[in-house]
Motif scaffolding. Sequence first.
Motif, PDB file in Angstrom:
ATOM      1  N   SER A  89       8.740   6.791   1.280  1.00 10.05           N
ATOM      2  CA  SER A  89       8.612   5.337   1.238  1.00 10.05           C
ATOM      3  C   SER A  89       7.165   4.898   1.472  1.00 10.05           C
ATOM      4  O   SER A  89       6.712   3.933   0.854  1.00 10.05           O
ATOM      5  N   SER A  90       6.418   5.609   2.313  1.00  6.99           N
ATOM      6  CA  SER A  90       4.990   5.271   2.455  1.00  6.99           C
ATOM      7  C   SER A  90       4.277   5.392   1.115  1.00  6.99           C
ATOM      8  O   SER A  90       3.501   4.511   0.725  1.00  6.99           O
ATOM      9  N   ASP A  91       4.531   6.492   0.410  1.00  5.24           N
ATOM     10  CA  ASP A  91       3.938   6.677  -0.929  1.00  5.24           C
ATOM     11  C   ASP A  91       4.303   5.516  -1.849  1.00  5.24           C
ATOM     12  O   ASP A  91       3.454   4.983  -2.566  1.00  5.24           O
ATOM     13  N   PHE A  92       5.598   5.165  -1.830  1.00  7.32           N
ATOM     14  CA  PHE A  92       6.081   4.106  -2.708  1.00  7.32           C
ATOM     15  C   PHE A  92       5.385   2.785  -2.404  1.00  7.32           C
ATOM     16  O   PHE A  92       4.883   2.096  -3.295  1.00  7.32           O
ATOM     17  N   TYR A  93       5.331   2.423  -1.117  1.00  9.92           N
ATOM     18  CA  TYR A  93       4.730   1.144  -0.746  1.00  9.92           C
ATOM     19  C   TYR A  93       3.245   1.117  -1.107  1.00  9.92           C
ATOM     20  O   TYR A  93       2.741   0.127  -1.620  1.00  9.92           O
ATOM     21  N   ARG A  94       2.561   2.208  -0.843  1.00  7.70           N
ATOM     22  CA  ARG A  94       1.128   2.264  -1.174  1.00  7.70           C
ATOM     23  C   ARG A  94       0.915   2.089  -2.675  1.00  7.70           C
ATOM     24  O   ARG A  94       0.049   1.340  -3.104  1.00  7.70           O
ATOM     25  N   THR A  95       1.730   2.789  -3.482  1.00  7.82           N
ATOM     26  CA  THR A  95       1.563   2.706  -4.935  1.00  7.82           C
ATOM     27  C   THR A  95       1.832   1.293  -5.432  1.00  7.82           C
ATOM     28  O   THR A  95       1.041   0.728  -6.190  1.00  7.82           O
ATOM     29  N   VAL A  96       2.952   0.712  -4.987  1.00  6.17           N
ATOM     30  CA  VAL A  96       3.309  -0.611  -5.484  1.00  6.17           C
ATOM     31  C   VAL A  96       2.326  -1.675  -4.995  1.00  6.17           C
ATOM     32  O   VAL A  96       2.005  -2.615  -5.718  1.00  6.17           O
ATOM     33  N   SER A  97       1.815  -1.497  -3.758  1.00  7.49           N
ATOM     34  CA  SER A  97       0.911  -2.526  -3.225  1.00  7.49           C
ATOM     35  C   SER A  97      -0.381  -2.608  -4.031  1.00  7.49           C
ATOM     36  O   SER A  97      -1.065  -3.622  -4.021  1.00  7.49           O
ATOM     37  N   ALA A  98      -0.705  -1.553  -4.782  1.00  8.58           N
ATOM     38  CA  ALA A  98      -1.912  -1.560  -5.607  1.00  8.58           C
ATOM     39  C   ALA A  98      -1.850  -2.663  -6.668  1.00  8.58           C
ATOM     40  O   ALA A  98      -2.875  -3.109  -7.178  1.00  8.58           O
ATOM     41  N   PHE A  99      -0.628  -3.118  -6.997  1.00  8.28           N
ATOM     42  CA  PHE A  99      -0.476  -4.194  -7.980  1.00  8.28           C
ATOM     43  C   PHE A  99      -0.670  -5.576  -7.346  1.00  8.28           C
ATOM     44  O   PHE A  99      -0.605  -6.586  -8.029  1.00  8.28           O
ATOM     45  N   LEU A 100      -0.817  -5.623  -6.018  1.00 10.99           N
ATOM     46  CA  LEU A 100      -0.772  -6.916  -5.333  1.00 10.99           C
ATOM     47  C   LEU A 100      -2.141  -7.386  -4.859  1.00 10.99           C
ATOM     48  O   LEU A 100      -3.139  -6.673  -4.981  1.00 10.99           O
ATOM     49  N   ASP A 101      -2.162  -8.598  -4.288  1.00  5.84           N
ATOM     50  CA  ASP A 101      -3.413  -9.171  -3.786  1.00  5.84           C
ATOM     51  C   ASP A 101      -3.987  -8.311  -2.658  1.00  5.84           C
ATOM     52  O   ASP A 101      -3.249  -7.570  -1.988  1.00  5.84           O
ATOM     53  N   ALA A 102      -5.297  -8.453  -2.446  1.00 12.48           N
ATOM     54  CA  ALA A 102      -6.010  -7.594  -1.490  1.00 12.48           C
ATOM     55  C   ALA A 102      -5.441  -7.700  -0.073  1.00 12.48           C
ATOM     56  O   ALA A 102      -5.327  -6.706   0.639  1.00 12.48           O
ATOM     57  N   GLY A 103      -5.049  -8.927   0.344  1.00  9.15           N
ATOM     58  CA  GLY A 103      -4.523  -9.133   1.697  1.00  9.15           C
ATOM     59  C   GLY A 103      -3.249  -8.345   1.923  1.00  9.15           C
ATOM     60  O   GLY A 103      -3.096  -7.650   2.929  1.00  9.15           O
ATOM     61  N   THR A 104      -2.316  -8.458   0.961  1.00  9.08           N
ATOM     62  CA  THR A 104      -1.046  -7.735   1.092  1.00  9.08           C
ATOM     63  C   THR A 104      -1.286  -6.232   1.040  1.00  9.08           C
ATOM     64  O   THR A 104      -0.691  -5.465   1.800  1.00  9.08           O
ATOM     65  N   GLN A 105      -2.179  -5.847   0.147  1.00  3.32           N
ATOM     66  CA  GLN A 105      -2.491  -4.423  -0.007  1.00  3.32           C
ATOM     67  C   GLN A 105      -2.951  -3.839   1.330  1.00  3.32           C
ATOM     68  O   GLN A 105      -2.488  -2.780   1.757  1.00  3.32           O
ATOM     69  N   GLN A 106      -3.860  -4.571   1.975  1.00  2.00           N
ATOM     70  CA  GLN A 106      -4.420  -4.122   3.237  1.00  2.00           C
ATOM     71  C   GLN A 106      -3.327  -4.058   4.313  1.00  2.00           C
ATOM     72  O   GLN A 106      -3.241  -3.095   5.075  1.00  2.00           O
ATOM     73  N   PHE A 107      -2.486  -5.100   4.320  1.00  2.00           N
ATOM     74  CA  PHE A 107      -1.400  -5.154   5.303  1.00  2.00           C
ATOM     75  C   PHE A 107      -0.457  -3.967   5.122  1.00  2.00           C
ATOM     76  O   PHE A 107      -0.105  -3.284   6.071  1.00  2.00           O
ATOM     77  N   VAL A 108      -0.055  -3.720   3.871  1.00  2.27           N
ATOM     78  CA  VAL A 108       0.891  -2.640   3.586  1.00  2.27           C
ATOM     79  C   VAL A 108       0.295  -1.291   3.978  1.00  2.27           C
ATOM     80  O   VAL A 108       0.955  -0.452   4.600  1.00  2.27           O
ATOM     81  N   ARG A 109      -0.972  -1.098   3.655  1.00  2.00           N
ATOM     82  CA  ARG A 109      -1.616   0.177   4.007  1.00  2.00           C
ATOM     83  C   ARG A 109      -1.674   0.354   5.520  1.00  2.00           C
ATOM     84  O   ARG A 109      -1.529   1.452   6.032  1.00  2.00           O
ATOM     85  N   LYS A 110      -1.903  -0.745   6.219  1.00  2.00           N
ATOM     86  CA  LYS A 110      -1.978  -0.673   7.682  1.00  2.00           C
ATOM     87  C   LYS A 110      -0.619  -0.264   8.262  1.00  2.00           C
ATOM     88  O   LYS A 110      -0.534   0.648   9.076  1.00  2.00           O
ATOM     89  N   VAL A 111       0.441  -0.932   7.799  1.00  2.00           N
ATOM     90  CA  VAL A 111       1.783  -0.608   8.303  1.00  2.00           C
ATOM     91  C   VAL A 111       2.133   0.843   7.969  1.00  2.00           C
ATOM     92  O   VAL A 111       2.627   1.586   8.810  1.00  2.00           O
ATOM     93  N   ALA A 112       1.858   1.240   6.727  1.00  2.00           N
ATOM     94  CA  ALA A 112       2.244   2.584   6.296  1.00  2.00           C
ATOM     95  C   ALA A 112       1.482   3.672   7.040  1.00  2.00           C
ATOM     96  O   ALA A 112       2.005   4.764   7.258  1.00  2.00           O
ATOM     97  N   SER A 113       0.249   3.383   7.458  1.00  2.00           N
ATOM     98  CA  SER A 113      -0.496   4.474   8.091  1.00  2.00           C
ATOM     99  C   SER A 113      -0.512   4.367   9.613  1.00  2.00           C
ATOM    100  O   SER A 113      -0.888   5.308  10.305  1.00  2.00           O
ATOM    101  N   ALA A 114      -0.036   3.220  10.173  1.00  2.00           N
ATOM    102  CA  ALA A 114       0.061   3.089  11.631  1.00  2.00           C
ATOM    103  C   ALA A 114       1.077   4.098  12.168  1.00  2.00           C
ATOM    104  O   ALA A 114       1.125   4.385  13.354  1.00  2.00           O
ATOM    105  N   ASP A 115       1.876   4.606  11.255  1.00  2.00           N
ATOM    106  CA  ASP A 115       2.963   5.511  11.572  1.00  2.00           C
ATOM    107  C   ASP A 115       2.527   6.861  12.139  1.00  2.00           C
ATOM    108  O   ASP A 115       1.985   7.689  11.403  1.00  2.00           O
ATOM    109  N   GLN A 116       2.784   7.068  13.444  1.00  2.00           N
ATOM    110  CA  GLN A 116       2.545   8.420  13.964  1.00  2.00           C
ATOM    111  C   GLN A 116       3.800   9.275  13.780  1.00  2.00           C
ATOM    112  O   GLN A 116       3.820  10.456  14.121  1.00  2.00           O
ATOM    113  N   ALA A 117       4.835   8.630  13.244  1.00  2.00           N
ATOM    114  CA  ALA A 117       6.129   9.300  13.115  1.00  2.00           C
ATOM    115  C   ALA A 117       6.035  10.555  12.246  1.00  2.00           C
ATOM    116  O   ALA A 117       6.612  11.588  12.563  1.00  2.00           O
ATOM    117  N   THR A 118       5.291  10.441  11.129  1.00  2.00           N
ATOM    118  CA  THR A 118       5.236  11.534  10.159  1.00  2.00           C
ATOM    119  C   THR A 118       4.878  12.852  10.835  1.00  2.00           C
ATOM    120  O   THR A 118       5.537  13.869  10.629  1.00  2.00           O
TER     121      THR A 118
END
Lengths: 221, 221
Positions: free
Chosen positions: B111-140
């Motif tokens: 799902s991190s891969d998916f969100y990162r890929t799809v966010s590339a189609f979006l505005d810079a603010g959302t892109q940055q937000f999505v990347r932050k959420v996806a990589s804040a994850d220490q879970a992996t």
Amino acid sequence: MGTSTPGGIPADVLPAELLGAMAYGELSAFGRLSADSRFAPTLRDRATFAKIAVGAFGNYALISGRLTEMGRDPEDAMLRFQPSFDHFHERTPPGDWYESVLKAYIIDTVSSDFYRTVSAFLDAGTQQFVRKVASADQATEALRILLMRALRDDPRLASRLALWGRRLVGEALTQVQRVALEHPDLRAVLHDGQAKAEVRRLTAELADHHGRRMTGLGLAA
Amino acid sequence: MGTSTPGGIPADVLPAELLGAMAYGELSAFGRLSADSRFAPTLRDRATFAKIAVGAFGNYALISGRLTEMGRDPEDAMLRFQPSFDHFHERTPPGDWYESVLKAYIIDTVSSDFYRTVSAFLDAGTQQFVRKVASADQATEALRILLMRALRDDPRLASRLALWGRRLVGEALTQVQRVALEHPDLRAVLHDGQAKAEVRRLTAELADHHGRRMTGLGLAA
């Protein structure tokens, strides 16, 4: 440490016992609450319940950290209390969302009362810590609001939930008695010879506070 | 606002769609992870898993907050994605602790891969937000360590988990395709006419990344 409790056992044994019970209580509450969040009628309620579960995990993490600071292994400290808590949960599976909410509310309030009462027997540092953990909880109010709303929306719920509340508190107090009497260190602090009488007094007090809260919700306790 | 995406739809519709899917994904991951934590062989592992669930809830809270800031109702934004996620979980109940851990790892990484890929189609603010959420994850990393340890302790697990991993990624990608093709706004951003080809390309890419991770764990993808 060097000091000792009325029962003559080292002053750091009892805090570790109580904190072990609390830690497992919070970890198992986390599991129960998060599993029950699936019953929520809306995603909003589900998120509210999930947030309360997250709060229980936060308490677990605080208590576990304190045990580690004391040089105790949190897992060791929890293990002896696991059977009582698990047994309680196995005997009281909620039938629906409203029963889950009342169960969460009763666990939250009765265990806070229990921890506060028992911590009075302990050193000032532990007492302060326990009071902080027990009152940091915003869960109680969130659960009370969910219950009030449910009872307002469907007044017929009251008699079913009153019955469920009696069943839950009966099971909970049976487990409290078991834990208090079966663990030699807790038994010792409860003045040994009079342990049974002390535990009876404690459970009567817990039942009394619980009864007042149920009445406050409009449920016959 | 005022800007529009390649598909000609308002620039704030797509972020809300993606964030709605992410929010429900995190909330349902919370429920799944916390329920599965019961299978943990030790209280320590149970607490590790619970902590990962708490992280998923934290992500949910962040995303839900962002939707609210955008003037969207988080519940509304999530509801249309609920069937796909729920269907995925119903079709893939883990059989034991190890299957739960691999499932959590695959959901987290795919799902991190998916969100990162799809966010590339979006505005810079959302892109940055999505990347932050996806990589804040220490879970992996925590999940990868649990898996590596399990595979080292019992090498026979490898073939069962490899099979389970293929099953999971197959189901996950089927759901990704369904979500991407059934939602008109997402479909539009994927260049409409070529939507099917785009989605095929996207899922092939996700499958490829997944395959490399499985090989890295010593599991035949």
